[in-house]
Write a protein that holds these residues in place. Structure first.
Motif, PDB file in Angstrom:
ATOM      1  N   LYS A  22       0.829  -1.214   0.000  1.00 18.06           N
ATOM      2  CA  LYS A  22       0.000   0.000   0.000  1.00 18.06           C
ATOM      3  C   LYS A  22       0.862   1.262   0.000  1.00 18.06           C
ATOM      4  O   LYS A  22       0.648   2.172  -0.813  1.00 18.06           O
ATOM      5  CB  LYS A  22      -0.895  -0.007   1.247  1.00 18.06           C
ATOM      6  CG  LYS A  22      -1.537   1.325   1.528  1.00 18.06           C
ATOM      7  CD  LYS A  22      -1.956   1.429   2.983  1.00 18.06           C
ATOM      8  CE  LYS A  22      -2.177   2.850   3.377  1.00 18.06           C
ATOM      9  NZ  LYS A  22      -1.392   3.351   4.478  1.00 18.06           N
ATOM     10  N   LEU A 119      -3.125   9.541  14.180  1.00 17.56           N
ATOM     11  CA  LEU A 119      -2.111   8.927  15.047  1.00 17.56           C
ATOM     12  C   LEU A 119      -1.420   9.985  15.896  1.00 17.56           C
ATOM     13  O   LEU A 119      -0.373   9.743  16.471  1.00 17.56           O
ATOM     14  CB  LEU A 119      -1.059   8.217  14.181  1.00 17.56           C
ATOM     15  CG  LEU A 119      -1.602   7.235  13.136  1.00 17.56           C
ATOM     16  CD1 LEU A 119      -0.498   6.758  12.212  1.00 17.56           C
ATOM     17  CD2 LEU A 119      -2.254   6.046  13.828  1.00 17.56           C
ATOM     18  N   ARG A 122       0.548  15.220  12.713  1.00 21.89           N
ATOM     19  CA  ARG A 122       1.297  14.705  11.549  1.00 21.89           C
ATOM     20  C   ARG A 122       1.773  15.897  10.719  1.00 21.89           C
ATOM     21  O   ARG A 122       1.243  16.172   9.634  1.00 21.89           O
ATOM     22  CB  ARG A 122       0.432  13.738  10.725  1.00 21.89           C
ATOM     23  CG  ARG A 122       0.025  12.511  11.527  1.00 21.89           C
ATOM     24  CD  ARG A 122      -0.693  11.459  10.702  1.00 21.89           C
ATOM     25  NE  ARG A 122       0.202  10.721   9.818  1.00 21.89           N
ATOM     26  CZ  ARG A 122      -0.166   9.658   9.102  1.00 21.89           C
ATOM     27  NH1 ARG A 122      -1.412   9.212   9.171  1.00 21.89           N
ATOM     28  NH2 ARG A 122       0.686   9.029   8.330  1.00 21.89           N
ATOM     29  N   SER A 163      11.869  10.955   7.899  1.00 23.74           N
ATOM     30  CA  SER A 163      10.453  10.939   7.511  1.00 23.74           C
ATOM     31  C   SER A 163      10.282  10.235   6.165  1.00 23.74           C
ATOM     32  O   SER A 163      10.892  10.628   5.171  1.00 23.74           O
ATOM     33  CB  SER A 163       9.931  12.383   7.423  1.00 23.74           C
ATOM     34  OG  SER A 163       8.787  12.436   6.599  1.00 23.74           O
ATOM     35  N   GLY A 165       7.454  10.166   4.351  1.00 24.80           N
ATOM     36  CA  GLY A 165       6.712  11.035   3.438  1.00 24.80           C
ATOM     37  C   GLY A 165       7.574  12.151   2.883  1.00 24.80           C
ATOM     38  O   GLY A 165       7.553  12.432   1.674  1.00 24.80           O
TER      39      GLY A 165
END
Ligand code: EPZ
Length: 420
Positions: A22, A119, A122, A163, A165
């Protein structure tokens, strides 16, 4: 509203084939915006995050042909818009990759704020720092991120935080930039390597992905005209490995990459269960006795993945002895422990740590998935608990696991999806 009804306990037995990752797929799809042409992507997981990504690409002008459930061909020759609206982007986290991709291709992006699992905070400051270092101007207002540049010029960018992302987004933004970009203190997750491999297959020049220094030599265009197959999902494979241990089962996990699962394998062996790496792509896991307690600290790859922390929490809730999990990535990743406690677990979560006093067994209860991996953990809990567990909030689970109940059913689990 749909729910899962799971009747347990069942030791899982049999073979399961792992789907495409994913977190690689949701980055590779926006990365197709960099291609001035056509590409085919195989081994795409059939999950809702992928469907939304495809809808967004189509809204930007991409033409998508669906070859089968797990393969698409995308023509990104004519991109007619650089605007992705909030009602689409807020459905998942990875929509932030549209910023790097559109900025690189069109020198302009206007993208609604990303959504995704709750979570804790972010922030995306490291993404923005990277775009600005490349020469872009970035503005966040009215729920939108707008980035634009006359030219993107390669430079050296040191990430303050490791990170996933930000590493991928800055890599995307620099593929078509002038000159060389160096990302230091980069994340090293398998999906970062996969995105770099995809881009290189399409004509980019990226070196060092998988290490903490990534060098991107800007190219003029990505011609595409190639086929790429998404890497197997490390987290899905780990989810089945931990489900096997929790249920005292015996599973052959097929089409995964055992190297990516080393941190999980090490902990499973430490708990007294067994893992046999058959040939680097198939793993045999079995567990004959109650696992012993272990301590876990989540870390960026190659540390123990935060995305397997809740599934490991289920194993530890019935292990012999007291275990501690220290969650070092996300502030609020212990919400599932309150649900497990409804099933008889004895877990105390305090800030970034949770203490698991192992109980002999769990008992069925109605429980609510608070996020994607929490949902996977609750399914495992339902499989090992005595009685009929009901799992709600399936939209979280459907975002990231392909045919999850069918896969568990083939392994012997008594699980069905019903409309309330
Ligand atoms: C990716 O999220 C994954 N999502 C997450 O998977 C995963 O939990 C996470 O990486 C860590 O492995 C996708 O790939 C779509 P990060 P991402 O940037 O990229 C802080 C799942 O269940 N940070 O690596 O958003 C941040 O707050 C999901 O599949 C900043 O401070 O995670 C966190 O503490 C959930 N500033 C840490 O870094 C930034 O600019 C790591 O976050 C960026 C991040």
């Amino acid at each position: 509203m749909e729910k899962l009804i799971i009747t347990g306990p069942t030791p899982l037995k049999g073979e399961v084939k792992i789907s495409g990752a994913k977190n690689a797929a949701v980055a590779i799809l926006p990365a197709t915006l960099l291609i001035d042409g056509i590409c085919t992507i195989d081994n795409l997981p059939n999950i809702s995050d992928v469907k939304i990504s495809c809808n967004i690409l189509e809204s930007l002008g991409a033409k998508i042909t669906r070859n089968n459930e797990n393969s698409i061909t995308i023509d990104t020759t004519n991109i007619s818009s650089t605007f992705a609206p909030l009602d689409m982007t807020s459905k998942f986290r990875a929509s932030y990759y549209l910023i790097g991709s559109l900025l690189s291709r069109c020198k302009h992006a206007q993208v609604g704020m990303p959504g995704g699992c709750k979570l804790g905070a972010r922030p995306i400051d490291q993404h923005i720092k990277g775009f600005e270092a490349l020469g872009a101007t970035v503005d966040i207002s009215s729920g939108k991120i707008t980035a634009s540049a006359d030219d993107l010029i390669g430079t050296s960018i040191y990430m303050d935080i490791v990170s996933v992302g930000a590493t991928i987004n800055v890599m995307l933004a620099s593929v078509l930039a002038k000159g060389t970009t160096i990302i230091e203190n980069a994340a090293k997750e398998p999906h970062i390597v996969d995105v770099a491999n995809f881009l290189n297959t399409m004509g980019a020049d990226i070196r060092g992905a998988g290490t903490d220094v990534i060098k991107i030599n800007g190219v003029e265009k990505l011609p595409g005209n190639s086929t790429y197959s998404v890497v197997p999902d490390q987290i899905e494979a780990g989810t089945f490995m931990l489900a096997c241990v929790a249920s005292r089962g015996d599973l052959l996990i097929k089409k995964c990459i055992s190297k990516h699962l080393e941190p999980v394998t090490a902990k499973i062996v430490e708990m007294g269960a067994n893992v046999e790496d058959i040939d680097g792509e198939n793993i045999h896991v079995w567990c004959d006795a109650r696992p012993t307690n272990v301590n876990i600290k989540t870390l960026p790859y190659p540390g123990f993945p935060t995305d397997l922390q809740p599934q490991m929490g289920v194993v530890l809730s019935t292990a012999n002895g007291t275990s501690i999990i220290n969650e070092s990535i996300w502030e609020s990743r212990f919400q599932y422990t309150a649900e497990l406690n409804k099933m008889g677990a004895k877990i105390t979560a305090q800030g970034k740590s949770a203490f698991f006093e192992g109980v002999e067994k769990l008992s069925a209860a109605p429980v609510y998935a608070t996020d994607l991996r929490a949902g996977a953990a609750l399914i495992i809990a339902g499989i090992i608990a005595e009685g009929q567990t009901e799992v709600y909030n399936l939209e979280h689970i459907d975002r990231g696991y392909e045919n999850i109940e069918e896969k568990f059913r083939k392994l012997g689990a008594k699980i069905e999806r019903v409309e309330e």
